[in-house]
Write a protein that holds these residues in place. Sequence first.
Motif, PDB file in Angstrom:
ATOM      1  N   ASP A  23      -7.494  -1.647   7.875  1.00  0.00           N
ATOM      2  CA  ASP A  23      -7.800  -2.058   6.502  1.00  0.00           C
ATOM      3  C   ASP A  23      -6.549  -1.984   5.632  1.00  0.00           C
ATOM      4  O   ASP A  23      -6.288  -2.894   4.832  1.00  0.00           O
ATOM      5  CB  ASP A  23      -8.887  -1.175   5.919  1.00  0.00           C
ATOM      6  CG  ASP A  23      -9.215  -1.543   4.487  1.00  0.00           C
ATOM      7  OD1 ASP A  23      -9.889  -2.578   4.286  1.00  0.00           O
ATOM      8  OD2 ASP A  23      -8.779  -0.814   3.573  1.00  0.00           O
ATOM      9  N   LEU A  26      -4.274  -5.029   6.733  1.00  0.00           N
ATOM     10  CA  LEU A  26      -4.765  -6.406   6.707  1.00  0.00           C
ATOM     11  C   LEU A  26      -5.605  -6.759   5.485  1.00  0.00           C
ATOM     12  O   LEU A  26      -5.499  -7.883   4.960  1.00  0.00           O
ATOM     13  CB  LEU A  26      -5.576  -6.688   7.978  1.00  0.00           C
ATOM     14  CG  LEU A  26      -4.852  -6.483   9.313  1.00  0.00           C
ATOM     15  CD1 LEU A  26      -5.807  -6.732  10.468  1.00  0.00           C
ATOM     16  CD2 LEU A  26      -3.629  -7.387   9.415  1.00  0.00           C
ATOM     17  N   PHE A  27      -6.454  -5.859   5.038  1.00  0.00           N
ATOM     18  CA  PHE A  27      -7.446  -6.226   4.036  1.00  0.00           C
ATOM     19  C   PHE A  27      -7.195  -5.617   2.653  1.00  0.00           C
ATOM     20  O   PHE A  27      -7.478  -6.261   1.637  1.00  0.00           O
ATOM     21  CB  PHE A  27      -8.849  -5.840   4.521  1.00  0.00           C
ATOM     22  CG  PHE A  27      -9.180  -6.428   5.861  1.00  0.00           C
ATOM     23  CD1 PHE A  27      -9.405  -7.787   5.993  1.00  0.00           C
ATOM     24  CD2 PHE A  27      -9.254  -5.632   6.998  1.00  0.00           C
ATOM     25  CE1 PHE A  27      -9.707  -8.343   7.215  1.00  0.00           C
ATOM     26  CE2 PHE A  27      -9.549  -6.182   8.229  1.00  0.00           C
ATOM     27  CZ  PHE A  27      -9.785  -7.546   8.341  1.00  0.00           C
ATOM     28  N   ALA A  28      -6.693  -4.380   2.618  1.00  0.00           N
ATOM     29  CA  ALA A  28      -6.447  -3.740   1.321  1.00  0.00           C
ATOM     30  C   ALA A  28      -5.465  -4.532   0.450  1.00  0.00           C
ATOM     31  O   ALA A  28      -5.686  -4.659  -0.768  1.00  0.00           O
ATOM     32  CB  ALA A  28      -5.954  -2.308   1.520  1.00  0.00           C
ATOM     33  N   LYS A  30      -5.063  -7.733   0.231  1.00  0.00           N
ATOM     34  CA  LYS A  30      -5.785  -8.871  -0.343  1.00  0.00           C
ATOM     35  C   LYS A  30      -6.717  -8.421  -1.463  1.00  0.00           C
ATOM     36  O   LYS A  30      -6.869  -9.121  -2.477  1.00  0.00           O
ATOM     37  CB  LYS A  30      -6.571  -9.595   0.754  1.00  0.00           C
ATOM     38  CG  LYS A  30      -5.686 -10.220   1.826  1.00  0.00           C
ATOM     39  CD  LYS A  30      -6.518 -10.892   2.906  1.00  0.00           C
ATOM     40  CE  LYS A  30      -5.606 -11.499   3.978  1.00  0.00           C
ATOM     41  NZ  LYS A  30      -6.387 -12.142   5.072  1.00  0.00           N
ATOM     42  N   ARG A  31      -7.345  -7.255  -1.309  1.00  0.00           N
ATOM     43  CA  ARG A  31      -8.208  -6.747  -2.379  1.00  0.00           C
ATOM     44  C   ARG A  31      -7.381  -6.422  -3.616  1.00  0.00           C
ATOM     45  O   ARG A  31      -7.814  -6.656  -4.751  1.00  0.00           O
ATOM     46  CB  ARG A  31      -8.980  -5.502  -1.905  1.00  0.00           C
ATOM     47  CG  ARG A  31     -10.044  -5.803  -0.863  1.00  0.00           C
ATOM     48  CD  ARG A  31     -11.046  -4.647  -0.770  1.00  0.00           C
ATOM     49  NE  ARG A  31     -10.418  -3.383  -0.425  1.00  0.00           N
ATOM     50  CZ  ARG A  31     -10.187  -2.978   0.830  1.00  0.00           C
ATOM     51  NH1 ARG A  31     -10.539  -3.757   1.849  1.00  0.00           N
ATOM     52  NH2 ARG A  31      -9.635  -1.807   1.066  1.00  0.00           N
ATOM     53  N   ARG A  34      -6.647  -9.621  -5.432  1.00  0.00           N
ATOM     54  CA  ARG A  34      -7.804 -10.102  -6.179  1.00  0.00           C
ATOM     55  C   ARG A  34      -8.002  -9.292  -7.463  1.00  0.00           C
ATOM     56  O   ARG A  34      -8.348  -9.834  -8.513  1.00  0.00           O
ATOM     57  CB  ARG A  34      -9.058 -10.053  -5.301  1.00  0.00           C
ATOM     58  CG  ARG A  34      -9.073 -11.113  -4.204  1.00  0.00           C
ATOM     59  CD  ARG A  34     -10.469 -11.289  -3.618  1.00  0.00           C
ATOM     60  NE  ARG A  34     -10.880 -10.141  -2.825  1.00  0.00           N
ATOM     61  CZ  ARG A  34     -10.663 -10.008  -1.523  1.00  0.00           C
ATOM     62  NH1 ARG A  34     -10.012 -10.953  -0.851  1.00  0.00           N
ATOM     63  NH2 ARG A  34     -11.087  -8.938  -0.872  1.00  0.00           N
ATOM     64  N   THR A  63     -16.254  -8.940  -5.320  1.00  0.00           N
ATOM     65  CA  THR A  63     -15.207  -9.646  -4.566  1.00  0.00           C
ATOM     66  C   THR A  63     -14.048  -8.780  -4.091  1.00  0.00           C
ATOM     67  O   THR A  63     -13.292  -9.194  -3.213  1.00  0.00           O
ATOM     68  CB  THR A  63     -14.609 -10.772  -5.432  1.00  0.00           C
ATOM     69  OG1 THR A  63     -13.938 -10.199  -6.575  1.00  0.00           O
ATOM     70  CG2 THR A  63     -15.682 -11.745  -5.890  1.00  0.00           C
ATOM     71  N   GLU A  66     -13.846  -1.869  -2.054  1.00  0.00           N
ATOM     72  CA  GLU A  66     -13.563  -1.318  -0.725  1.00  0.00           C
ATOM     73  C   GLU A  66     -14.869  -1.140   0.040  1.00  0.00           C
ATOM     74  O   GLU A  66     -15.803  -0.524  -0.462  1.00  0.00           O
ATOM     75  CB  GLU A  66     -12.857   0.032  -0.876  1.00  0.00           C
ATOM     76  CG  GLU A  66     -12.457   0.670   0.438  1.00  0.00           C
ATOM     77  CD  GLU A  66     -11.739   1.986   0.231  1.00  0.00           C
ATOM     78  OE1 GLU A  66     -10.532   2.055   0.527  1.00  0.00           O
ATOM     79  OE2 GLU A  66     -12.386   2.948  -0.242  1.00  0.00           O
ATOM     80  N   VAL A  70     -14.931   1.619   5.284  1.00  0.00           N
ATOM     81  CA  VAL A  70     -13.519   1.957   5.068  1.00  0.00           C
ATOM     82  C   VAL A  70     -13.405   3.199   4.191  1.00  0.00           C
ATOM     83  O   VAL A  70     -12.577   4.091   4.437  1.00  0.00           O
ATOM     84  CB  VAL A  70     -12.773   0.772   4.433  1.00  0.00           C
ATOM     85  CG1 VAL A  70     -11.345   1.172   4.075  1.00  0.00           C
ATOM     86  CG2 VAL A  70     -12.769  -0.426   5.365  1.00  0.00           C
TER      87      VAL A  70
END
Length: 279
Positions: A23, A26-28, A30-31, A34, A63, A66, A70
């Motif tokens: 996370d 890769l994903f945090a 992008k959050r 946003r 959108t 977390e 996670v």
Amino acid sequence: MTIDFPLILVILVFGSGTIWLLDALLFAPKRRQRRDALRSKFPAWEQEGSRDALAYDAQVVSTAAEPALVEYSRSFFPVLFVVFVLRSFIVEPFQIPSSSMVPTLEVGDYILVNKFTYGLRLPVVRTKVVDLNEPQRGDVMVFFPPHMNDTYYIKRVIGLPGDTVSYRNKRLSVNGEPVATEDLAVLPGAGARYQVSMESLGGEPHLMQADQLRPARDFSVVVKPGHYFMMGDNRDNSSDSRVWGQVPERDIVGKAFAIWMHWDSLFSIPSFSRVGSIQ
């Protein structure tokens, strides 16, 4: 069914750590992007109760929040990791389930086991990665017995690799030398009459007992290379190497070194009167 706690702990540690790491990589990011975009869209997002703040909070939840998995992984991983390191490589608590080590250890004793005295081992697979010390005669050792490879046992090391261990008339000899024994007292029991003695293995004295009403189980055995001969201090009430054989080096868990609590049952009050080192 025996619960494999070390395996469960490994899965939890590496599972939570992997989720948190993936996370974060890769994903945090992008959050965060946003959320930054939402802050630009709602410039008054920090003003509590404002229209922008309410809209910003609602958009973040829908959108850019977390995920719960996670969040739990991030929260629990550090705690699980510390427990994993302590339990796997430093010290592990252990409860005495039987009377095989009386009078040294009683049922309900909670003890601590040193996991690095005999070398560092990987959890679950038990592969030794760092050599340190070898077991000595008289050590109280925790291990996996040959006949039950998923259950901890605790006994005393009587014979080292290459030793000849003999038992005659309830007296031990190692390599032809009688083990120094001093009889202390005779205690009655339920259908038993216990001779309590002070025995000295490797120069360290410890208590043991034998039931005078039971016949002696004489034997003589040579300890195989890479193996250890184990016996309980309650000599006539112990399932040990006399029953299921010698313990291979790969199945060693650690050295028991201290009693930290005694607790008879869930409905009794824990006692600390037996706290101390294990002889």
